[in-house]
Design an enzyme around this catalytic site. Sequence first.
Site, PDB file in Angstrom:
ATOM      1  N   LYS A 112       4.011  36.618  -2.095  1.00 26.72           N
ATOM      2  CA  LYS A 112       3.747  37.960  -1.559  1.00 26.72           C
ATOM      3  C   LYS A 112       4.535  39.011  -2.331  1.00 26.72           C
ATOM      4  O   LYS A 112       4.059  40.121  -2.537  1.00 26.72           O
ATOM      5  CB  LYS A 112       4.072  38.031  -0.070  1.00 26.72           C
ATOM      6  CG  LYS A 112       3.042  37.272   0.772  1.00 26.72           C
ATOM      7  CD  LYS A 112       2.927  37.745   2.200  1.00 26.72           C
ATOM      8  CE  LYS A 112       1.777  37.022   2.879  1.00 26.72           C
ATOM      9  NZ  LYS A 112       1.560  37.346   4.257  1.00 26.72           N
ATOM     10  N   LYS A 193      -5.971  29.918  -0.906  1.00 22.97           N
ATOM     11  CA  LYS A 193      -6.054  29.775   0.546  1.00 22.97           C
ATOM     12  C   LYS A 193      -6.855  30.930   1.161  1.00 22.97           C
ATOM     13  O   LYS A 193      -6.668  32.080   0.759  1.00 22.97           O
ATOM     14  CB  LYS A 193      -4.618  29.794   1.103  1.00 22.97           C
ATOM     15  CG  LYS A 193      -4.500  29.637   2.594  1.00 22.97           C
ATOM     16  CD  LYS A 193      -3.076  29.901   3.060  1.00 22.97           C
ATOM     17  CE  LYS A 193      -2.878  31.363   3.386  1.00 22.97           C
ATOM     18  NZ  LYS A 193      -2.217  31.650   4.662  1.00 22.97           N
ATOM     19  N   LYS A 196      -6.300  36.430   5.581  1.00 20.26           N
ATOM     20  CA  LYS A 196      -6.773  37.681   6.188  1.00 20.26           C
ATOM     21  C   LYS A 196      -6.565  38.856   5.243  1.00 20.26           C
ATOM     22  O   LYS A 196      -7.325  39.799   5.239  1.00 20.26           O
ATOM     23  CB  LYS A 196      -5.968  37.989   7.452  1.00 20.26           C
ATOM     24  CG  LYS A 196      -6.154  37.015   8.576  1.00 20.26           C
ATOM     25  CD  LYS A 196      -5.527  37.603   9.835  1.00 20.26           C
ATOM     26  CE  LYS A 196      -4.714  36.587  10.580  1.00 20.26           C
ATOM     27  NZ  LYS A 196      -3.296  36.581  10.222  1.00 20.26           N
TER      28      LYS A 196
HETATM   29  N1  AQP Z   1      -6.541  29.101   5.056  1.00 22.88           N
HETATM   30  C1  AQP Z   1      -5.973  28.508   6.092  1.00 22.88           C
HETATM   31  N2  AQP Z   1      -6.271  27.226   6.405  1.00 22.88           N
HETATM   32  C2  AQP Z   1      -5.701  26.605   7.482  1.00 22.88           C
HETATM   33  N3  AQP Z   1      -4.810  27.230   8.290  1.00 22.88           N
HETATM   34  C3  AQP Z   1      -4.478  28.504   8.026  1.00 22.88           C
HETATM   35  N4  AQP Z   1      -3.657  29.382   8.613  1.00 22.88           N
HETATM   36  C4  AQP Z   1      -3.686  30.549   7.939  1.00 22.88           C
HETATM   37  N5  AQP Z   1      -4.515  30.475   6.903  1.00 22.88           N
HETATM   38  C5  AQP Z   1      -5.035  29.213   6.915  1.00 22.88           C
HETATM   39  C6  AQP Z   1      -2.883  29.089   9.834  1.00 22.88           C
HETATM   40  O1  AQP Z   1      -3.239  30.059  10.805  1.00 22.88           O
HETATM   41  C7  AQP Z   1      -2.118  30.303  11.641  1.00 22.88           C
HETATM   42  C8  AQP Z   1      -1.927  31.780  11.830  1.00 22.88           C
HETATM   43  O2  AQP Z   1      -1.719  32.399  10.563  1.00 22.88           O
HETATM   44  P1  AQP Z   1      -0.969  33.787  10.451  1.00 22.88           P
HETATM   45  O3  AQP Z   1      -1.840  34.882  10.841  1.00 22.88           O
HETATM   46  O4  AQP Z   1       0.266  33.759  11.222  1.00 22.88           O
HETATM   47  O5  AQP Z   1      -0.466  33.937   8.997  1.00 22.88           O
HETATM   48  P2  AQP Z   1      -0.874  33.433   7.616  1.00 22.88           P
HETATM   49  O6  AQP Z   1      -0.593  31.993   7.478  1.00 22.88           O
HETATM   50  O7  AQP Z   1      -0.159  34.299   6.651  1.00 22.88           O
HETATM   51  O8  AQP Z   1      -2.441  33.673   7.616  1.00 22.88           O
HETATM   52  P3  AQP Z   1      -3.281  34.572   6.682  1.00 22.88           P
HETATM   53  O9  AQP Z   1      -4.672  34.548   7.174  1.00 22.88           O
HETATM   54  O10 AQP Z   1      -3.096  34.200   5.262  1.00 22.88           O
HETATM   55  O11 AQP Z   1      -2.705  36.013   6.969  1.00 22.88           O
HETATM   56  P4  AQP Z   1      -2.108  37.106   6.006  1.00 22.88           P
HETATM   57  O12 AQP Z   1      -3.160  37.362   4.980  1.00 22.88           O
HETATM   58  O13 AQP Z   1      -1.893  38.298   6.929  1.00 22.88           O
HETATM   59  O14 AQP Z   1      -0.843  36.595   5.408  1.00 22.88           O
HETATM   60  C9  AQP Z   1      -0.917  29.612  10.987  1.00 22.88           C
HETATM   61  O15 AQP Z   1      -0.627  28.417  11.689  1.00 22.88           O
HETATM   62  C10 AQP Z   1      -1.397  29.281   9.610  1.00 22.88           C
HETATM   63  O16 AQP Z   1      -0.800  28.105   9.095  1.00 22.88           O
END
Ligand code: AQP
Length: 329
Positions: A112, A193, A196
């Site tokens: 990040k 991955k 969001k």
């Molecule tokens: N691609 C993924 N595959 C499987 N699990 C995933 N998780 C996130 N992306 C994937 C799991 O979703 C839960 C909540 O995620 P989060 O919102 O707390 O944060 P994150 O992991 O940072 O998810 P994002 O979508 O990638 O968000 P941003 O872009 O905002 O950083 C967690 O249990 C995570 O493991």
Amino acid sequence: MKKRVLSGIQPTGSPHIGNYLGALKNWAKIQYDYDSIYCIVDLHAITVYQDPAELKSKILELAGMLLALGIDPKHSSLVVQSMVPQHAELAWMLTCVTPLGWLERMTQFKAKSETADSIGDGLLQYPVLMAADILLYQAHVVPVGDDQTQHLELARDIAQRFNSLYADTFTMPETRLPTVGARIMGLDDPEKKMSKSTTGAGHAISLLDDLKVIQKKIMRATTDSSPEVNFETMGAGVKNLLSIYQAFTEVSDDALRNEFSGLRYGDLKKKVAEAVVSALEPIQARYREITSDRSYVAKVLENGAERVTPAAADTVEKVKRAMGLYTRN
Ligand code: AQP
């Protein structure tokens, strides 16, 4: 007494099928076997700038989605992190026992901070706050996607360090990954991955995407130059589509192989799209129903915060005593 489960999701963007298959699907499934606390981690969200008006409505929308996914507020506590001030309080105390080098090694921080224009201290401290979320409730089990494994290890390291430096205070949390769907990749780029915060119309499938849009996104997903599914040679894109199908339908490895071996990519995509759409259609209907009464969602969040506060306050009190901070009695 039931063991405690804790997990969280950030109210950033719109939750996607990666969040669902990696974590949220399991939350509802295991909630009756555990004393369950599920957190909307808004303090984590602000480690990068969020539009204030949007953030507040995203919190309510995400709570509505978690209820639509089957979180039962009679059994589980649905909590907004910032409504329980002990999360931030414990995070500071844990920051003070965490070596800087541990945080600088975190791959999510490195990734990040490489893309951000300016790096806030919050981004570095993110995993300490996550450790606080878990340790605050003495959680035994933490169901997460694969991307959170390193942060979970850090939470255990911090707990161990605190316990040996001061007093035996924290329960050691165990990471629980799903067997299929622990890391769903972007449809446009199966090396990355699904996330969001990644832009691009064909990257992620939001749980609230129009059903026709979902079909289109899947039909356009990146595959490889081979015309049909070959389990021995398939590339990351096909593998990702098969994981999505298997995680949604819960078919066995053998059944998956039988159903898809030799199938042309167009037909593979049609089947995946059908599976995703038929799972998300009833969820979207429930979501619309639940969010038509925002006061109900707000009430669930009030109750959740009220229910977990005694446990949170108890841990903070123990930590204060262990560290020699001033306590009233
Ligand atoms: N691609 C993924 N595959 C499987 N699990 C995933 N998780 C996130 N992306 C994937 C799991 O979703 C839960 C909540 O995620 P989060 O919102 O707390 O944060 P994150 O992991 O940072 O998810 P994002 O979508 O990638 O968000 P941003 O872009 O905002 O950083 C967690 O249990 C995570 O493991």
